[in-house]
Design a protein around this motif. Structure first.
Motif, PDB file in Angstrom:
ATOM      1  N   GLN A  13      -1.835  11.837   8.295  1.00  0.00           N
ATOM      2  CA  GLN A  13      -2.403  11.927   6.952  1.00  0.00           C
ATOM      3  C   GLN A  13      -1.732  10.919   6.024  1.00  0.00           C
ATOM      4  O   GLN A  13      -0.580  10.510   6.251  1.00  0.00           O
ATOM      5  CB  GLN A  13      -2.214  13.334   6.397  1.00  0.00           C
ATOM      6  CG  GLN A  13      -3.146  14.365   7.019  1.00  0.00           C
ATOM      7  CD  GLN A  13      -3.094  15.696   6.287  1.00  0.00           C
ATOM      8  OE1 GLN A  13      -2.067  16.064   5.738  1.00  0.00           O
ATOM      9  NE2 GLN A  13      -4.206  16.414   6.292  1.00  0.00           N
ATOM     10  N   ALA A  14      -2.441  10.548   4.986  1.00  0.00           N
ATOM     11  CA  ALA A  14      -1.868   9.643   3.982  1.00  0.00           C
ATOM     12  C   ALA A  14      -0.568  10.223   3.450  1.00  0.00           C
ATOM     13  O   ALA A  14      -0.461  11.432   3.213  1.00  0.00           O
ATOM     14  CB  ALA A  14      -2.860   9.430   2.847  1.00  0.00           C
ATOM     15  N   GLY A  15       0.426   9.357   3.310  1.00  0.00           N
ATOM     16  CA  GLY A  15       1.749   9.789   2.886  1.00  0.00           C
ATOM     17  C   GLY A  15       2.681  10.103   4.032  1.00  0.00           C
ATOM     18  O   GLY A  15       3.894  10.263   3.817  1.00  0.00           O
ATOM     19  N   GLY A  16       2.140  10.181   5.227  1.00  0.00           N
ATOM     20  CA  GLY A  16       2.948  10.501   6.396  1.00  0.00           C
ATOM     21  C   GLY A  16       3.655   9.292   6.976  1.00  0.00           C
ATOM     22  O   GLY A  16       3.608   8.187   6.411  1.00  0.00           O
ATOM     23  N   SER A  17       4.318   9.533   8.106  1.00  0.00           N
ATOM     24  CA  SER A  17       5.118   8.488   8.752  1.00  0.00           C
ATOM     25  C   SER A  17       4.804   8.414  10.237  1.00  0.00           C
ATOM     26  O   SER A  17       4.422   9.409  10.858  1.00  0.00           O
ATOM     27  CB  SER A  17       6.616   8.787   8.581  1.00  0.00           C
ATOM     28  OG  SER A  17       6.987   8.802   7.227  1.00  0.00           O
ATOM     29  N   SER A  84       5.174   6.454   4.060  1.00  0.00           N
ATOM     30  CA  SER A  84       4.196   6.432   2.956  1.00  0.00           C
ATOM     31  C   SER A  84       2.911   5.733   3.377  1.00  0.00           C
ATOM     32  O   SER A  84       2.383   4.863   2.669  1.00  0.00           O
ATOM     33  CB  SER A  84       4.806   5.730   1.731  1.00  0.00           C
ATOM     34  OG  SER A  84       5.993   6.375   1.326  1.00  0.00           O
ATOM     35  N   LEU A  85       2.405   6.117   4.521  1.00  0.00           N
ATOM     36  CA  LEU A  85       1.225   5.452   5.070  1.00  0.00           C
ATOM     37  C   LEU A  85       0.000   5.677   4.195  1.00  0.00           C
ATOM     38  O   LEU A  85      -0.164   6.741   3.570  1.00  0.00           O
ATOM     39  CB  LEU A  85       0.964   5.945   6.488  1.00  0.00           C
ATOM     40  CG  LEU A  85       1.897   5.316   7.538  1.00  0.00           C
ATOM     41  CD1 LEU A  85       1.918   6.150   8.810  1.00  0.00           C
ATOM     42  CD2 LEU A  85       1.473   3.886   7.841  1.00  0.00           C
ATOM     43  N   LYS A  86      -0.841   4.658   4.173  1.00  0.00           N
ATOM     44  CA  LYS A  86      -2.061   4.665   3.370  1.00  0.00           C
ATOM     45  C   LYS A  86      -3.260   4.472   4.296  1.00  0.00           C
ATOM     46  O   LYS A  86      -3.115   3.873   5.372  1.00  0.00           O
ATOM     47  CB  LYS A  86      -2.028   3.529   2.353  1.00  0.00           C
ATOM     48  CG  LYS A  86      -0.823   3.534   1.432  1.00  0.00           C
ATOM     49  CD  LYS A  86      -0.823   2.299   0.539  1.00  0.00           C
ATOM     50  CE  LYS A  86       0.404   2.271  -0.365  1.00  0.00           C
ATOM     51  NZ  LYS A  86       0.412   1.070  -1.237  1.00  0.00           N
ATOM     52  N   PRO A  87      -4.439   4.912   3.891  1.00  0.00           N
ATOM     53  CA  PRO A  87      -5.618   4.683   4.732  1.00  0.00           C
ATOM     54  C   PRO A  87      -5.821   3.215   5.073  1.00  0.00           C
ATOM     55  O   PRO A  87      -6.293   2.892   6.177  1.00  0.00           O
ATOM     56  CB  PRO A  87      -6.758   5.230   3.871  1.00  0.00           C
ATOM     57  CG  PRO A  87      -6.112   6.309   3.056  1.00  0.00           C
ATOM     58  CD  PRO A  87      -4.740   5.779   2.739  1.00  0.00           C
ATOM     59  N   THR A 112      -4.138   5.422  12.803  1.00  0.00           N
ATOM     60  CA  THR A 112      -5.215   5.867  11.925  1.00  0.00           C
ATOM     61  C   THR A 112      -4.624   6.765  10.848  1.00  0.00           C
ATOM     62  O   THR A 112      -3.954   7.752  11.165  1.00  0.00           O
ATOM     63  CB  THR A 112      -6.294   6.626  12.705  1.00  0.00           C
ATOM     64  OG1 THR A 112      -6.799   5.781  13.755  1.00  0.00           O
ATOM     65  CG2 THR A 112      -7.440   7.021  11.785  1.00  0.00           C
ATOM     66  N   VAL A 113      -4.871   6.387   9.599  1.00  0.00           N
ATOM     67  CA  VAL A 113      -4.350   7.156   8.469  1.00  0.00           C
ATOM     68  C   VAL A 113      -5.530   7.771   7.736  1.00  0.00           C
ATOM     69  O   VAL A 113      -6.403   7.053   7.224  1.00  0.00           O
ATOM     70  CB  VAL A 113      -3.530   6.267   7.518  1.00  0.00           C
ATOM     71  CG1 VAL A 113      -2.913   7.119   6.409  1.00  0.00           C
ATOM     72  CG2 VAL A 113      -2.443   5.520   8.285  1.00  0.00           C
ATOM     73  N   SER A 114      -5.559   9.080   7.686  1.00  0.00           N
ATOM     74  CA  SER A 114      -6.661   9.778   7.021  1.00  0.00           C
ATOM     75  C   SER A 114      -6.309  10.062   5.568  1.00  0.00           C
ATOM     76  O   SER A 114      -5.146  10.275   5.220  1.00  0.00           O
ATOM     77  CB  SER A 114      -6.965  11.083   7.756  1.00  0.00           C
ATOM     78  OG  SER A 114      -5.848  11.955   7.685  1.00  0.00           O
ATOM     79  N   SER A 115      -7.330  10.064   4.738  1.00  0.00           N
ATOM     80  CA  SER A 115      -7.107  10.282   3.290  1.00  0.00           C
ATOM     81  C   SER A 115      -7.191  11.751   2.945  1.00  0.00           C
ATOM     82  O   SER A 115      -7.581  12.591   3.726  1.00  0.00           O
ATOM     83  CB  SER A 115      -8.130   9.480   2.487  1.00  0.00           C
ATOM     84  OG  SER A 115      -9.434   9.834   2.875  1.00  0.00           O
TER      85      SER A 115
END
Length: 115
Positions: A13-17, A84-87, A112-115
């Motif tokens: 998820q967004a914000g994850g690492s 702090s991953l972003k889509p 893959t980063v989901s919002s």
């Protein structure tokens, strides 16, 4: 025979690492610059981070302050810690080494980063 093998991709998820790993065989990482590239669908491949053999790591502006590249010479491995991953970080991430006239690439790992 040179082989680069990446691992560590996935869905977050967004914000994850996530932490990506690249392990080399047939080539010594400690005396080479190792790069992480990424390619999003429909976009050109871009250099994300690079770690020279004896210099300072450098980063794309889009990931500065969020991503950290590091190496473990004993394991002949290079890592990419992504926080702090972003889509918009969604892409296939590949490690790369250029030795002489040759470019060596891993098979890539999907992030893959989901919002």
């Amino acid at each position: 025979q040179v082989q680069l093998v990446e691992s560590g991709g996935g869905l977050v998820q967004a914000g994850g690492s996530l932490r990506l790993s690249c392990t080399g065989s047939g080539i010594i990482f400690s005396i080479n610059t190792v790069n992480w590239y990424r390619q999003a669908q429909g976009k050109q491949r871009e250099l994300v981070a690079a770690i020279p053999s004896g210099g300072t790591a450098n980063y794309a502006d889009s990931v500065k302050g969020r991503f950290t590249i590091s190496r473990d010479n004993a394991k002949n491995s290079v890592y990419l810690q992504m926080n702090s991953l972003k889509p918009e970080d969604t892409a296939v991430y590949s490690c790369h080494v250029r030795r002489g006239w040759y470019d060596y690439w891993g098979q890539g790992t999907q992030v893959t980063v989901s919002s």
